[in-house]
Motif scaffolding. Sequence first.
Motif, mmCIF file in Angstrom:
data_model
loop_
_atom_site.group_PDB
_atom_site.id
_atom_site.type_symbol
_atom_site.label_atom_id
_atom_site.label_comp_id
_atom_site.label_asym_id
_atom_site.label_seq_id
_atom_site.Cartn_x
_atom_site.Cartn_y
_atom_site.Cartn_z
ATOM 1 N N MET A 1 0.870 -1.210 0.052
ATOM 2 C CA MET A 1 -0.094 0.121 0.148
ATOM 3 C C MET A 1 1.054 1.067 -0.071
ATOM 4 S SD MET A 1 -2.772 1.193 2.994
ATOM 5 C CE MET A 1 -1.748 1.071 4.348
ATOM 6 N N ALA A 2 0.895 2.002 -1.095
ATOM 7 C CA ALA A 2 1.575 3.149 -1.266
ATOM 8 C C ALA A 2 0.703 4.407 -1.863
ATOM 9 C CB ALA A 2 2.885 3.035 -1.853
ATOM 10 N N LEU A 3 1.356 5.464 -1.584
ATOM 11 C CA LEU A 3 0.566 6.773 -2.257
ATOM 12 C C LEU A 3 0.883 6.744 -3.707
ATOM 13 C CD1 LEU A 3 -1.092 9.405 -1.807
ATOM 14 C CD2 LEU A 3 1.244 10.422 -1.539
ATOM 15 N N HIS A 4 -0.166 6.998 -4.468
ATOM 16 C CA HIS A 4 -0.080 6.865 -6.008
ATOM 17 C C HIS A 4 0.232 5.201 -6.570
ATOM 18 C CE1 HIS A 4 -0.707 11.085 -5.580
ATOM 19 N NE2 HIS A 4 0.344 11.300 -5.039
ATOM 20 N N ASP A 5 -0.078 4.197 -5.811
ATOM 21 C CA ASP A 5 0.157 2.897 -6.499
ATOM 22 C C ASP A 5 -0.913 2.408 -7.629
ATOM 23 O OD1 ASP A 5 -2.033 2.305 -4.862
ATOM 24 O OD2 ASP A 5 -0.857 0.426 -3.871
ATOM 25 N N GLY A 6 -1.933 3.411 -7.632
ATOM 26 C CA GLY A 6 -2.880 3.185 -8.541
ATOM 27 C C GLY A 6 -2.526 3.815 -10.008
ATOM 28 N N ASN A 7 -1.530 4.636 -10.117
ATOM 29 C CA ASN A 7 -1.316 5.419 -11.321
ATOM 30 C C ASN A 7 -0.875 4.248 -12.367
ATOM 31 O OD1 ASN A 7 -1.792 7.732 -10.182
ATOM 32 N ND2 ASN A 7 0.195 8.528 -10.002
ATOM 33 N N GLY A 8 -1.333 4.306 -13.330
ATOM 34 C CA GLY A 8 -0.978 3.603 -14.439
ATOM 35 C C GLY A 8 -2.039 3.350 -15.505
ATOM 36 N N TRP A 9 -1.966 2.669 -16.608
ATOM 37 C CA TRP A 9 -3.089 2.559 -17.416
ATOM 38 C C TRP A 9 -3.439 1.018 -17.302
ATOM 39 C CZ3 TRP A 9 -5.386 6.184 -20.020
ATOM 40 C CH2 TRP A 9 -4.853 7.333 -20.426
ATOM 41 N N LEU A 21 -4.951 2.036 -12.144
ATOM 42 C CA LEU A 21 -4.811 0.287 -11.997
ATOM 43 C C LEU A 21 -5.936 -0.247 -11.023
ATOM 44 C CD1 LEU A 21 -0.903 0.253 -11.461
ATOM 45 C CD2 LEU A 21 -2.383 -0.144 -13.516
ATOM 46 N N HIS A 22 -6.513 0.562 -10.286
ATOM 47 C CA HIS A 22 -7.385 0.138 -9.157
ATOM 48 C C HIS A 22 -8.861 0.802 -9.449
ATOM 49 C CE1 HIS A 22 -4.256 -1.672 -7.284
ATOM 50 N NE2 HIS A 22 -3.632 -0.536 -7.029
ATOM 51 N N GLY A 23 -9.073 1.287 -10.795
ATOM 52 C CA GLY A 23 -10.217 2.289 -11.042
ATOM 53 C C GLY A 23 -9.995 3.737 -10.847
ATOM 54 N N ALA A 24 -11.017 4.428 -10.946
ATOM 55 C CA ALA A 24 -10.723 5.890 -10.656
ATOM 56 C C ALA A 24 -12.012 6.457 -10.206
ATOM 57 C CB ALA A 24 -10.491 6.496 -12.241
ATOM 58 N N ALA A 25 -11.910 7.859 -9.843
ATOM 59 C CA ALA A 25 -13.170 8.372 -8.937
ATOM 60 C C ALA A 25 -12.868 9.869 -9.367
ATOM 61 C CB ALA A 25 -13.156 8.156 -7.306
ATOM 62 N N ALA A 67 -7.036 8.246 -10.529
ATOM 63 C CA ALA A 67 -6.622 6.996 -9.935
ATOM 64 C C ALA A 67 -7.079 6.579 -8.743
ATOM 65 C CB ALA A 67 -5.304 6.460 -10.692
ATOM 66 N N ARG A 68 -7.551 5.753 -8.344
ATOM 67 C CA ARG A 68 -7.567 5.131 -7.089
ATOM 68 C C ARG A 68 -6.397 4.384 -6.480
ATOM 69 N NH1 ARG A 68 -12.443 1.425 -6.446
ATOM 70 N NH2 ARG A 68 -11.616 1.086 -4.250
ATOM 71 N N ASP A 69 -5.976 4.646 -5.371
ATOM 72 C CA ASP A 69 -4.802 3.661 -4.715
ATOM 73 C C ASP A 69 -5.254 2.395 -4.280
ATOM 74 O OD1 ASP A 69 -3.003 5.767 -5.809
ATOM 75 O OD2 ASP A 69 -2.814 6.562 -3.815
ATOM 76 N N SER A 70 -4.654 1.472 -4.188
ATOM 77 C CA SER A 70 -4.951 0.309 -3.691
ATOM 78 C C SER A 70 -5.715 0.070 -2.352
ATOM 79 C CB SER A 70 -3.748 -0.802 -3.477
ATOM 80 O OG SER A 70 -2.798 -0.472 -2.644
ATOM 81 N N HIS A 71 -5.356 1.089 -1.476
ATOM 82 C CA HIS A 71 -5.920 1.209 -0.273
ATOM 83 C C HIS A 71 -7.125 2.087 -0.047
ATOM 84 C CE1 HIS A 71 -3.160 4.360 -0.527
ATOM 85 N NE2 HIS A 71 -3.916 5.189 0.486
ATOM 86 N N GLU A 72 -7.567 2.699 -1.074
ATOM 87 C CA GLU A 72 -8.507 3.748 -0.977
ATOM 88 C C GLU A 72 -9.992 3.290 -1.472
ATOM 89 O OE1 GLU A 72 -6.282 7.963 -1.881
ATOM 90 O OE2 GLU A 72 -6.683 6.761 -3.626
ATOM 91 N N ASP A 73 -10.885 3.832 -0.871
ATOM 92 C CA ASP A 73 -12.345 3.600 -1.261
ATOM 93 C C ASP A 73 -12.786 4.764 -2.344
ATOM 94 O OD1 ASP A 73 -13.299 5.949 0.140
ATOM 95 O OD2 ASP A 73 -13.793 4.584 1.839
ATOM 96 N N VAL A 74 -13.620 4.960 -2.794
ATOM 97 C CA VAL A 74 -13.914 5.986 -4.099
ATOM 98 C C VAL A 74 -14.130 7.328 -3.458
ATOM 99 C CG1 VAL A 74 -15.042 4.353 -5.773
ATOM 100 C CG2 VAL A 74 -16.415 5.500 -4.114
ATOM 101 N N VAL A 75 -14.548 7.552 -2.205
ATOM 102 C CA VAL A 75 -14.739 8.537 -1.736
ATOM 103 C C VAL A 75 -13.332 9.196 -1.290
ATOM 104 C CG1 VAL A 75 -15.688 10.291 0.543
ATOM 105 C CG2 VAL A 75 -16.886 8.280 -0.727
ATOM 106 N N THR A 76 -12.446 8.348 -0.513
ATOM 107 C CA THR A 76 -11.089 8.883 -0.151
ATOM 108 C C THR A 76 -10.493 9.146 -1.571
ATOM 109 O OG1 THR A 76 -11.269 7.263 1.565
ATOM 110 C CG2 THR A 76 -9.068 7.922 0.930
ATOM 111 N N ALA A 77 -10.578 8.474 -2.521
ATOM 112 C CA ALA A 77 -9.716 8.720 -3.787
ATOM 113 C C ALA A 77 -10.302 10.140 -4.529
ATOM 114 C CB ALA A 77 -9.860 7.526 -4.749
ATOM 115 N N ALA A 78 -11.446 10.305 -4.534
ATOM 116 C CA ALA A 78 -12.113 11.396 -5.108
ATOM 117 C C ALA A 78 -11.580 12.879 -4.208
ATOM 118 C CB ALA A 78 -13.644 11.476 -5.081
ATOM 119 N N LEU A 79 -11.756 12.669 -2.968
ATOM 120 C CA LEU A 79 -11.345 13.746 -2.328
ATOM 121 C C LEU A 79 -9.687 14.217 -2.257
ATOM 122 C CD1 LEU A 79 -13.348 13.201 1.031
ATOM 123 C CD2 LEU A 79 -13.657 14.932 -0.755
ATOM 124 N N ARG A 80 -8.892 13.056 -2.387
ATOM 125 C CA ARG A 80 -7.350 13.191 -2.304
ATOM 126 C C ARG A 80 -7.092 13.896 -3.646
ATOM 127 N NH1 ARG A 80 -4.201 10.439 -5.372
ATOM 128 N NH2 ARG A 80 -5.463 8.713 -5.399
#
Length: 161
Positions: A1-9, A21-25, A67-80
Amino acid sequence: MALHDGNGWVECRCGHRHWGLHGAAGLLLLRDGGRDPADGGPGTDVLLQLRAGWTHEGGSWGLPGGARDSHEDVVTAALREAWEEAAVPADAVAVIGSRLGVDHVDWRYTYVLAKAPADVAVAPRTAESDELRWVGLDDVTALPLHPAFARAWPGLRGELG
């Protein structure tokens, strides 16, 4: 679990490439205080982001998000993402719901709906945004919208009343 580990196509089963990589919000942020052209009274505005020309679908208007990070739900990702891109302070936002925008089973995009006070300050914080603008709900379609947002807007608008 790391910040921005969801970045990627992701190349999902639909045959398209999607960012996250884990969806987006994205954050569909509303504020009261705009003007309703019909009666001159208070209306509701939505925060839109003009995507920088170098980004995917650059030059189109959409929502702060990504992008959502691996540890984030959609609300957390959208707010970040809204903080990173538009300086939207999470503690000034009241989440009122979410709506699945795209579901390709192995990739999803979710709209997080929220309200902010009329005086909330926003400002571009990265090169991903050429501009941020508060737009009246009935004026959104006058702008060149990101294609996926353009497809989702009629349903989102209907939910907003």
